[in-house]
Design a protein around this motif. Structure first.
Motif, PDB file in Angstrom:
ATOM      1  N   ILE A   5      32.021  -5.311  83.823  1.00 12.39           N
ATOM      2  CA  ILE A   5      31.609  -6.550  84.492  1.00 12.39           C
ATOM      3  C   ILE A   5      30.784  -6.215  85.719  1.00 12.39           C
ATOM      4  O   ILE A   5      30.959  -5.153  86.339  1.00 12.39           O
ATOM      5  N   ASN A   6      29.879  -7.107  86.050  1.00 12.24           N
ATOM      6  CA  ASN A   6      29.091  -7.002  87.285  1.00 12.24           C
ATOM      7  C   ASN A   6      29.547  -8.113  88.232  1.00 12.24           C
ATOM      8  O   ASN A   6      29.581  -9.281  87.850  1.00 12.24           O
ATOM      9  N   PHE A   7      29.927  -7.731  89.442  1.00 12.22           N
ATOM     10  CA  PHE A   7      30.294  -8.736  90.439  1.00 12.22           C
ATOM     11  C   PHE A   7      29.849  -8.222  91.807  1.00 12.22           C
ATOM     12  O   PHE A   7      29.279  -7.134  91.934  1.00 12.22           O
ATOM     13  N   LYS A   8      30.085  -9.018  92.843  1.00 13.32           N
ATOM     14  CA  LYS A   8      29.646  -8.622  94.181  1.00 13.32           C
ATOM     15  C   LYS A   8      30.660  -9.086  95.218  1.00 13.32           C
ATOM     16  O   LYS A   8      31.477  -9.970  94.969  1.00 13.32           O
ATOM     17  N   VAL A   9      30.571  -8.455  96.386  1.00 12.93           N
ATOM     18  CA  VAL A   9      31.475  -8.786  97.496  1.00 12.93           C
ATOM     19  C   VAL A   9      30.631  -9.053  98.730  1.00 12.93           C
ATOM     20  O   VAL A   9      29.784  -8.226  99.106  1.00 12.93           O
ATOM     21  N   GLY A  10      30.829 -10.208  99.364  1.00 13.62           N
ATOM     22  CA  GLY A  10      30.124 -10.538 100.591  1.00 13.62           C
ATOM     23  C   GLY A  10      30.913 -10.081 101.805  1.00 13.62           C
ATOM     24  O   GLY A  10      32.109 -10.333 101.917  1.00 13.62           O
ATOM     25  N   PHE A  11      30.236  -9.379 102.707  1.00 15.57           N
ATOM     26  CA  PHE A  11      30.873  -8.910 103.938  1.00 15.57           C
ATOM     27  C   PHE A  11      29.912  -9.151 105.087  1.00 15.57           C
ATOM     28  O   PHE A  11      28.864  -8.526 105.152  1.00 15.57           O
ATOM     29  N   LYS A  12      30.272 -10.101 105.967  1.00 15.00           N
ATOM     30  CA  LYS A  12      29.374 -10.529 107.041  1.00 15.00           C
ATOM     31  C   LYS A  12      28.070 -10.982 106.410  1.00 15.00           C
ATOM     32  O   LYS A  12      28.052 -11.866 105.593  1.00 15.00           O
ATOM     33  N   SER A  13      26.957 -10.368 106.753  1.00 15.32           N
ATOM     34  CA  SER A  13      25.673 -10.783 106.167  1.00 15.32           C
ATOM     35  C   SER A  13      25.234  -9.857 105.036  1.00 15.32           C
ATOM     36  O   SER A  13      24.108  -9.952 104.550  1.00 15.32           O
ATOM     37  N   ASN A  14      26.114  -8.962 104.601  1.00 15.57           N
ATOM     38  CA  ASN A  14      25.765  -7.989 103.565  1.00 15.57           C
ATOM     39  C   ASN A  14      26.399  -8.347 102.218  1.00 15.57           C
ATOM     40  O   ASN A  14      27.429  -9.019 102.147  1.00 15.57           O
ATOM     41  N   ILE A  15      25.769  -7.891 101.155  1.00 16.85           N
ATOM     42  CA  ILE A  15      26.287  -8.054  99.797  1.00 16.85           C
ATOM     43  C   ILE A  15      26.479  -6.664  99.184  1.00 16.85           C
ATOM     44  O   ILE A  15      25.538  -5.862  99.142  1.00 16.85           O
ATOM     45  N   ILE A  16      27.700  -6.356  98.768  1.00 20.08           N
ATOM     46  CA  ILE A  16      27.994  -5.079  98.107  1.00 20.08           C
ATOM     47  C   ILE A  16      28.095  -5.361  96.615  1.00 20.08           C
ATOM     48  O   ILE A  16      28.928  -6.162  96.185  1.00 20.08           O
ATOM     49  N   LYS A  17      27.235  -4.720  95.843  1.00 16.87           N
ATOM     50  CA  LYS A  17      27.188  -4.962  94.401  1.00 16.87           C
ATOM     51  C   LYS A  17      28.104  -3.978  93.652  1.00 16.87           C
ATOM     52  O   LYS A  17      28.139  -2.789  93.954  1.00 16.87           O
ATOM     53  N   PHE A  18      28.824  -4.499  92.679  1.00 13.05           N
ATOM     54  CA  PHE A  18      29.660  -3.703  91.791  1.00 13.05           C
ATOM     55  C   PHE A  18      29.063  -3.866  90.381  1.00 13.05           C
ATOM     56  O   PHE A  18      29.211  -4.928  89.771  1.00 13.05           O
ATOM     57  N   GLU A  19      28.396  -2.850  89.927  1.00 16.09           N
ATOM     58  CA  GLU A  19      27.696  -2.935  88.645  1.00 16.09           C
ATOM     59  C   GLU A  19      28.411  -2.109  87.579  1.00 16.09           C
ATOM     60  O   GLU A  19      28.774  -0.956  87.816  1.00 16.09           O
ATOM     61  N   GLN A  20      28.631  -2.748  86.443  1.00 11.52           N
ATOM     62  CA  GLN A  20      29.260  -2.122  85.276  1.00 11.52           C
ATOM     63  C   GLN A  20      30.608  -1.492  85.639  1.00 11.52           C
ATOM     64  O   GLN A  20      30.872  -0.335  85.342  1.00 11.52           O
ATOM     65  N   TRP A  21      31.429  -2.302  86.272  1.00  6.04           N
ATOM     66  CA  TRP A  21      32.774  -1.835  86.623  1.00  6.04           C
ATOM     67  C   TRP A  21      33.730  -2.135  85.477  1.00  6.04           C
ATOM     68  O   TRP A  21      33.715  -3.223  84.890  1.00  6.04           O
ATOM     69  N   ASN A  22      34.582  -1.178  85.213  1.00  4.73           N
ATOM     70  CA  ASN A  22      35.577  -1.319  84.152  1.00  4.73           C
ATOM     71  C   ASN A  22      36.583  -2.398  84.545  1.00  4.73           C
ATOM     72  O   ASN A  22      37.083  -2.419  85.671  1.00  4.73           O
ATOM     73  N   LEU A  23      36.869  -3.304  83.613  1.00  6.90           N
ATOM     74  CA  LEU A  23      37.792  -4.389  83.894  1.00  6.90           C
ATOM     75  C   LEU A  23      39.218  -3.911  84.147  1.00  6.90           C
ATOM     76  O   LEU A  23      40.065  -4.666  84.638  1.00  6.90           O
ATOM     77  N   ASN A  24      39.501  -2.655  83.786  1.00 10.21           N
ATOM     78  CA  ASN A  24      40.822  -2.086  84.059  1.00 10.21           C
ATOM     79  C   ASN A  24      40.936  -1.550  85.489  1.00 10.21           C
ATOM     80  O   ASN A  24      41.998  -1.090  85.903  1.00 10.21           O
ATOM     81  N   SER A  25      39.827  -1.583  86.242  1.00 12.88           N
ATOM     82  CA  SER A  25      39.854  -1.123  87.631  1.00 12.88           C
ATOM     83  C   SER A  25      40.796  -2.002  88.440  1.00 12.88           C
ATOM     84  O   SER A  25      40.917  -3.207  88.203  1.00 12.88           O
ATOM     85  N   THR A  26      41.469  -1.378  89.418  1.00 12.36           N
ATOM     86  CA  THR A  26      42.439  -2.108  90.242  1.00 12.36           C
ATOM     87  C   THR A  26      41.808  -2.547  91.561  1.00 12.36           C
ATOM     88  O   THR A  26      40.746  -2.051  91.956  1.00 12.36           O
ATOM     89  N   ILE A  27      42.488  -3.450  92.237  1.00 17.70           N
ATOM     90  CA  ILE A  27      42.044  -3.895  93.560  1.00 17.70           C
ATOM     91  C   ILE A  27      42.029  -2.710  94.527  1.00 17.70           C
ATOM     92  O   ILE A  27      41.173  -2.615  95.405  1.00 17.70           O
ATOM     93  N   GLU A  28      42.955  -1.781  94.355  1.00 18.06           N
ATOM     94  CA  GLU A  28      42.975  -0.594  95.214  1.00 18.06           C
ATOM     95  C   GLU A  28      41.681   0.197  95.058  1.00 18.06           C
ATOM     96  O   GLU A  28      41.099   0.665  96.054  1.00 18.06           O
ATOM     97  N   GLN A  29      41.198   0.341  93.828  1.00 16.32           N
ATOM     98  CA  GLN A  29      39.943   1.061  93.598  1.00 16.32           C
ATOM     99  C   GLN A  29      38.757   0.301  94.178  1.00 16.32           C
ATOM    100  O   GLN A  29      37.826   0.902  94.718  1.00 16.32           O
ATOM    101  N   VAL A  30      38.787  -1.013  94.074  1.00 15.79           N
ATOM    102  CA  VAL A  30      37.723  -1.828  94.663  1.00 15.79           C
ATOM    103  C   VAL A  30      37.697  -1.631  96.182  1.00 15.79           C
ATOM    104  O   VAL A  30      36.636  -1.455  96.789  1.00 15.79           O
TER     105      VAL A  30
END
Length: 316
Positions: A5-30
């Motif tokens: 899956i591809n998703f993103k995380v907004g932090f202040k005025s920045n966007i951190i992209k997560f591209e082709q992340w395995n759906l089995n990844s944990t919140i700890e890894q994120v």
């Protein structure tokens, strides 16, 4: 079916992209990845998805109902920012010791001056480094301009040099009054910093701290005056600063207009940002509505509320 899956995380005025992340990844890894990208330690991260903080580090992405392009929000303060706030607080303390108790800087106006103009909070300050400083300032301005609060201060001839936002890292303190009205600080934000405390709760703390203009200790004299102020904030509002008449006995207040225009909604003692505007206000039976508002706000402080505010008071 793809396991990525591809998703993103907004932090202040920045966007951190997560591209082709395995759906089995944990919140700890994120969070580990976010620490590398932002420098924000994992234990200082508040990762929000659909308005809730993701606290379970072992939850997998596939359990969150994410879709391609979904966006999470990251909140937190970098260690250097936290240190800057502490330094900022120390500088404020030093400046207050050197500054006069009250600074009146308003220029003389051509019109006849308001005899009650001095009975107010002469300066407002918020912490610009934290999210939504404009919301914090708006909350302090609403307290300053509250008709009941203004009437109390005018009636008792109270003048406060400054009303400021209390550093949210002081988690055990709700507010304090320095030198019987030189400065009053109030805790405005929720513990998770995602919103602000309910207006009525903050106003009760303000009345508590205003009581310290007269009484220092939390004794019977203090509590008697504090309870009286909680009654006066309603009584003086309606009698000395009565609502405007719409006709046929109907009343409205500026606070009702504020609620219609405000882009926040209240939830269990706090309000969250970005809830959308209200479109209608039900006045039902206006006189009864007026009485209910007065009675609700006038309802005596509970013993629990008094105890919590006594314990959360840092006045000196």
């Amino acid at each position: 079916m793809s396991n990525e899956i591809n998703f993103k995380v907004g932090f202040k005025s920045n966007i951190i992209k997560f591209e082709q992340w395995n759906l089995n990844s944990t919140i700890e890894q994120v969070k580990d990845h976010l620490e590398k990208e932002t420098g924000l330690p994992t234990d200082s991260q508040k990762l929000l998805w659909k308005g809730s903080i993701l606290k379970d580090l072992q939850v997998q992405l596939k359990d969150l109902s994410l879709q391609d392009g979904s966006k999470m929000m990251l909140m937190g303060s970098l260690p250097v920012q936290i240190e800057k706030v502490h330094v900022f607080d120390k500088k404020i303390d030093q400046q207050r010791r050197l500054a006069p108790a009250i600074r009146l800087k308003k220029k003389q106006q051509q019109q006849k001056p308001n005899p009650n103009a001095n009975y107010t909070f002469h300066k407002i300050s918020v912490i610009e480094e934290f999210p939504f400083p404009e919301k914090a300032k708006s909350l302090l301005e609403r307290l300053r301009d509250d008709r009941g609060v203004r009437a109390i201060m005018s009636d008792r001839k109270w003048s406060v040099g400054e009303l400021i936002e209390l550093t949210p890292f002081e988690a055990s303190i709700l507010g304090y009054n320095r030198n019987a009205g030189q400065l009053i600080a109030l805790r405005l934000r929720t513990d998770d910093l995602s919103g602000f405390r309910h207006y009525d709760s903050v106003r009760k703390v303000l009345l508590h701290e205003l009581t310290h203009n007269v009484w220092g200790d939390h004794d019977d004299n203090f509590h008697a005056l504090n309870r009286q102020l909680n009654k006066d904030v309603v009584n003086l509002d309606w009698t000395a600063h009565g609502a405007k008449t719409l006709g046929q006995g109907q009343f409205y207040t500026p606070e009702e207009e504020d609620e219609m225009e405000n882009d926040v909604s209240y939830e269990s003692g706090t309000y969250r940002l970005g809830a959308g505007k209200k479109s209608t206000v039900n006045l039902d039976t206006p006189e009864l509505r007026r009485q209910r508002i007065a009675q609700a706000a006038q309802s005596r402080l509970t013993k629990k509320e008094e105890q919590e505010m006594d314990e959360g008071c840092g006045s000196h």
